[in-house]
Design an enzyme around this catalytic site. Structure first.
Site, mmCIF file in Angstrom:
data_model
loop_
_atom_site.group_PDB
_atom_site.id
_atom_site.type_symbol
_atom_site.label_atom_id
_atom_site.label_comp_id
_atom_site.label_asym_id
_atom_site.label_seq_id
_atom_site.Cartn_x
_atom_site.Cartn_y
_atom_site.Cartn_z
ATOM 1 N N LYS A 17 0.782 -1.124 0.067
ATOM 2 C CA LYS A 17 -0.052 -0.101 0.141
ATOM 3 C C LYS A 17 0.958 1.442 -0.184
ATOM 4 C CE LYS A 17 -3.662 -2.610 2.509
ATOM 5 N NZ LYS A 17 -4.465 -3.004 3.697
ATOM 6 N N GLN A 61 -4.539 -1.680 9.758
ATOM 7 C CA GLN A 61 -4.320 -2.890 9.249
ATOM 8 C C GLN A 61 -5.004 -4.139 10.150
ATOM 9 O OE1 GLN A 61 -3.388 -3.194 6.103
ATOM 10 N NE2 GLN A 61 -3.711 -5.662 6.152
ATOM 11 N N ASP A 84 -11.167 2.394 4.351
ATOM 12 C CA ASP A 84 -11.440 0.864 4.566
ATOM 13 C C ASP A 84 -12.857 0.529 4.374
ATOM 14 O OD1 ASP A 84 -9.574 -0.933 4.082
ATOM 15 O OD2 ASP A 84 -8.787 -0.693 6.218
HETATM 16 N N1 GUN Z 1 -6.637 -7.302 6.482
HETATM 17 C C1 GUN Z 1 -7.003 -7.995 5.283
HETATM 18 N N2 GUN Z 1 -7.588 -7.123 4.344
HETATM 19 C C2 GUN Z 1 -7.579 -5.989 4.758
HETATM 20 C C3 GUN Z 1 -8.107 -4.938 4.375
HETATM 21 O O1 GUN Z 1 -8.772 -4.546 3.289
HETATM 22 N N3 GUN Z 1 -7.991 -3.581 5.248
HETATM 23 C C4 GUN Z 1 -7.451 -3.872 6.406
HETATM 24 N N4 GUN Z 1 -7.294 -2.545 6.922
HETATM 25 N N5 GUN Z 1 -6.921 -4.695 6.797
HETATM 26 C C5 GUN Z 1 -6.971 -5.909 6.115
#
Ligand code: GUN
Length: 253
Positions: A17, A61, A84
């Site tokens: 990211k 995350q 998100d």
């Molecule tokens: N862990 C697995 N997929 C995601 C996601 O799309 N966003 C976040 N913040 N954590 C994750």
């Protein structure tokens, strides 16, 4: 971005990211917190980021360590910065068709289907896996596009009975090799959201790619299919958030 602890998969996702932000010209900061961090410290950090007008997207995350109150953390993120789409307000908005931010992985799947010109309206869609991050929002987003959607748990008694009827099959169960060729209708569109690391280190999805690709009209690979789309949609949501922020500022002045 907030990364708590040392989960190796999470570290890879956050790195991807960060790199994507750099490539797109989005300024990102990663706050790395110790795995024993207290809830209050995490909440204070989010409160600071909420109040910072130079921040347009906040991402915590997942997964978080067991002692962290995930629900409280996600509900502390300002809904307008929740790129998100995991805040309860934004989940409710998605349910009622007033979407604020679409969760990135299902949003990426919708974009893949759109890009390939695959119609969703009136189609029979089966989603395998009912997580808050993928399965549930995926089903809602496809329902909003007039598909008939069934959600199956990975442990469904006779999974094949459901999957065989799918025009579009989305699999997000976290079980390597769960979907085999006899479970798939000829000509179906198969989207594999699974990311599983085998003992030999190989990354595979939830679908037996070699077998199913002989029956499907379209199929996404793992790695390199849905994963990069998730990251891309995070950037899209963040830019959208910044544009809303500056549009609101213009209206106010
Ligand atoms: N862990 C697995 N997929 C995601 C996601 O799309 N966003 C976040 N913040 N954590 C994750």
């Amino acid at each position: 971005m907030i990364l708590v602890g040392h989960d190796p998969a999470s570290a890879v996702y956050v790195r991807n990211k960060v790199r994507a932000c750099e490539a797109a010209g989005i300024h990102s900061f990663t706050h790395r917190l110790h795995e024993k961090v207290e809830n209050e410290e995490l909440l204070n950090l989010i409160t600071r980021l909420n109040a910072d007008p130079s921040v347009h997207g906040i991402l915590v995350q997942l997964p978080l360590p067991a002692h962290i109150d995930m629900a409280r953390i996600l509900e502390t993120i300002a809904p307008s910065k929740d790129v998100d789409g995991f805040h309860l307000y934004n989940v409710g908005a998605l349910v009622t068709g007033n979407t604020v931010f679409s969760p990135c992985t299902p949003y990426g799947v919708v974009k893949l289907l759109e890009h390939e010109g695959i119609p969703v309206e009136g189609q029979n869609v089966v989603v395998v896996g009912a997580s808050n991050i993928v399965g549930k929002p995926m089903a809602l987003m496809l329902m909003a596009r007039d598909a008939t959607v069934a959600i199956c748990h990975a442990k469904a008694r006779d999974l094949a009975q459901f999957t065989i009827g799918a025009d579009i099959l989305v699999v997000a169960a976290g079980v390597p090799g769960l979907i085999t060729a006899p479970m798939v209708k000829k000509g179906a569109v198969v989207i594999d959201v699974g990311i599983n690391r085998l003992e030999d280190g190989k990354i595979v999805g939830d679908v037996d790619f070699a077998g199913v690709s002989r029956r499907a009209s379209h199929i996404t690979p793992v790695p390199g299919g849905v994963g990069p789309m998730t990251v891309t949609m995070l950037l899209v949501n963040t830019i959208e958030s910044a544009e809303r922020f500056y549009a609101a500022q213009r209206t106010a002045s």
